[in-house]
Design a protein around this motif. Sequence first.
Motif, PDB file in Angstrom:
ATOM      1  N   ASN A  90       0.826  -1.224   0.000  1.00  0.00           N
ATOM      2  CA  ASN A  90       0.000   0.000   0.000  1.00  0.00           C
ATOM      3  C   ASN A  90       0.856   1.269   0.000  1.00  0.00           C
ATOM      4  O   ASN A  90       0.581   2.220   0.738  1.00  0.00           O
ATOM      5  N   CYS A  91       1.904   1.276  -0.807  1.00  0.00           N
ATOM      6  CA  CYS A  91       2.850   2.405  -0.774  1.00  0.00           C
ATOM      7  C   CYS A  91       2.298   3.659  -1.447  1.00  0.00           C
ATOM      8  O   CYS A  91       2.799   4.753  -1.226  1.00  0.00           O
ATOM      9  N   GLY A  92       1.281   3.522  -2.306  1.00  0.00           N
ATOM     10  CA  GLY A  92       0.629   4.680  -2.922  1.00  0.00           C
ATOM     11  C   GLY A  92       1.281   5.221  -4.184  1.00  0.00           C
ATOM     12  O   GLY A  92       0.811   6.198  -4.754  1.00  0.00           O
ATOM     13  N   GLN A  93       2.389   4.623  -4.636  1.00  0.00           N
ATOM     14  CA  GLN A  93       3.083   5.173  -5.813  1.00  0.00           C
ATOM     15  C   GLN A  93       2.263   5.069  -7.098  1.00  0.00           C
ATOM     16  O   GLN A  93       2.548   5.741  -8.077  1.00  0.00           O
ATOM     17  N   CYS A  94       1.258   4.201  -7.107  1.00  0.00           N
ATOM     18  CA  CYS A  94       0.393   4.082  -8.292  1.00  0.00           C
ATOM     19  C   CYS A  94      -0.746   5.088  -8.229  1.00  0.00           C
ATOM     20  O   CYS A  94      -1.636   5.101  -9.066  1.00  0.00           O
ATOM     21  N   ASN A  95      -0.723   5.934  -7.177  1.00  0.00           N
ATOM     22  CA  ASN A  95      -1.756   6.941  -6.971  1.00  0.00           C
ATOM     23  C   ASN A  95      -3.077   6.349  -6.482  1.00  0.00           C
ATOM     24  O   ASN A  95      -4.120   6.974  -6.590  1.00  0.00           O
ATOM     25  N   THR A 100      -4.510   1.916  -1.825  1.00  0.00           N
ATOM     26  CA  THR A 100      -4.138   0.543  -1.450  1.00  0.00           C
ATOM     27  C   THR A 100      -3.881  -0.290  -2.708  1.00  0.00           C
ATOM     28  O   THR A 100      -4.326   0.051  -3.810  1.00  0.00           O
ATOM     29  N   CYS A 101      -3.191  -1.408  -2.494  1.00  0.00           N
ATOM     30  CA  CYS A 101      -2.949  -2.327  -3.614  1.00  0.00           C
ATOM     31  C   CYS A 101      -4.285  -2.905  -4.112  1.00  0.00           C
ATOM     32  O   CYS A 101      -4.442  -3.167  -5.302  1.00  0.00           O
ATOM     33  N   MET A 102      -5.223  -3.078  -3.185  1.00  0.00           N
ATOM     34  CA  MET A 102      -6.537  -3.613  -3.572  1.00  0.00           C
ATOM     35  C   MET A 102      -7.239  -2.645  -4.546  1.00  0.00           C
ATOM     36  O   MET A 102      -7.792  -3.070  -5.564  1.00  0.00           O
ATOM     37  N   ALA A 103      -7.188  -1.343  -4.232  1.00  0.00           N
ATOM     38  CA  ALA A 103      -7.834  -0.354  -5.111  1.00  0.00           C
ATOM     39  C   ALA A 103      -7.143  -0.356  -6.482  1.00  0.00           C
ATOM     40  O   ALA A 103      -7.807  -0.256  -7.523  1.00  0.00           O
ATOM     41  N   PHE A 104      -5.811  -0.507  -6.476  1.00  0.00           N
ATOM     42  CA  PHE A 104      -5.088  -0.541  -7.751  1.00  0.00           C
ATOM     43  C   PHE A 104      -5.484  -1.797  -8.548  1.00  0.00           C
ATOM     44  O   PHE A 104      -5.725  -1.731  -9.757  1.00  0.00           O
ATOM     45  N   ALA A 105      -5.567  -2.937  -7.849  1.00  0.00           N
ATOM     46  CA  ALA A 105      -5.949  -4.191  -8.528  1.00  0.00           C
ATOM     47  C   ALA A 105      -7.323  -4.024  -9.188  1.00  0.00           C
ATOM     48  O   ALA A 105      -7.539  -4.473 -10.323  1.00  0.00           O
ATOM     49  N   LEU A 154       1.860   0.170 -14.167  1.00  0.00           N
ATOM     50  CA  LEU A 154       1.923   1.413 -13.375  1.00  0.00           C
ATOM     51  C   LEU A 154       2.373   1.152 -11.940  1.00  0.00           C
ATOM     52  O   LEU A 154       2.779   2.077 -11.254  1.00  0.00           O
ATOM     53  N   CYS A 155       2.294  -0.075 -11.485  1.00  0.00           N
ATOM     54  CA  CYS A 155       2.867  -0.379 -10.161  1.00  0.00           C
ATOM     55  C   CYS A 155       4.356  -0.591 -10.383  1.00  0.00           C
ATOM     56  O   CYS A 155       4.768  -1.555 -11.029  1.00  0.00           O
ATOM     57  N   PRO A 156       5.213   0.302  -9.865  1.00  0.00           N
ATOM     58  CA  PRO A 156       6.643   0.187 -10.136  1.00  0.00           C
ATOM     59  C   PRO A 156       7.268  -1.079  -9.554  1.00  0.00           C
ATOM     60  O   PRO A 156       8.374  -1.448  -9.923  1.00  0.00           O
TER      61      PRO A 156
HETATM   62  S1  SF4 Z   1      -0.081  -1.455  -6.316  1.00  0.00           S
HETATM   63 FE1  SF4 Z   1       2.130  -1.140  -6.273  1.00  0.00          FE
HETATM   64  S2  SF4 Z   1       2.388   1.070  -6.316  1.00  0.00           S
HETATM   65 FE2  SF4 Z   1       0.228   0.676  -5.811  1.00  0.00          FE
HETATM   66  S3  SF4 Z   1       0.123   0.699  -3.598  1.00  0.00           S
HETATM   67 FE3  SF4 Z   1       0.478  -1.422  -4.170  1.00  0.00          FE
HETATM   68  S4  SF4 Z   1       2.715  -1.681  -4.191  1.00  0.00           S
HETATM   69 FE4  SF4 Z   1       2.320   0.499  -4.165  1.00  0.00          FE
END
Ligand code: SF4
Length: 270
Positions: A18-23, A26-31, A43-45
Amino acid sequence: MAQLKNVIEILNLLPKTNCGQCNEKTCMAFAASVFKGEKPLALCPMIGPEAAGRYEPQTKKYNNPEQDMEAVVRMLKEQLRATDLAAAAARIGGQYDGHKLTLKVMGKEFSVDGAGTLITDLHANPWVTIPILSYILHCKGAPVSGRWVPMRELPNGKDWQHFFNHQCEKPLKKLADTYTDLFKDLVEIFNGQRIQNHYQSDVAVALYPLPLVPLLICYWEPDEGMESSLNIFFDATAEQNLGIQGLYALGTGITRMFHKLALRHGIQST
Ligand code: SF4
């Protein structure tokens, strides 16, 4: 190419930090965004383009690297709008005048305002914009260690090495094979510094594109039937100061810049 069938499958590929670098928070929201086709997995580095490329994209929208890079620029600009530029300037060694943060990059001035707009005399393509914005946002101010490592030895570099080799090291090697003034130009135009005998290379030049992110280009000339080779090394702290995606964009930007320079000299790498 494997197909990702649901959000949990995508989540299981992510580090869940959940580092937020993908804006996303959480990772769940990014998924979920990836599953809906709103964001590319790359986009997840922490994933890297090579690993992301093993999966079928959820949409045709982001299926080429240039479009991915434009998406990264938009995301970084959004993050910048929520950033305290005065605090960032103090952390990364830039100047803040109350409106914009200014940094010297390879001898040229680059400024960024609170809306995330990059102000510079140079043509700011994504390969220039991404490293600079990533540096302002994510540089932790880690001191340069003086230890040079290849990309694969950086914490998240393994997945990116193949791509980096393909986009940066190989094209730069081809250029060095034909453009004999390449290293002289690196020293003269970009204030590079010659280093002696790094891994017995014939030429080694250290560049300082961003204050805390030096890189070292080593070239071995062809010898007794052996092809020439070229490797780019980063300082061991580089990923703390630029992030892996930023380092990849930085190497690609420098390679493209020299390719253009060689073309202006009438040299075509094959
Ligand atoms: S998906 Fe990747 S960049 Fe986004 S919060 Fe999770 S680890 Fe960080």
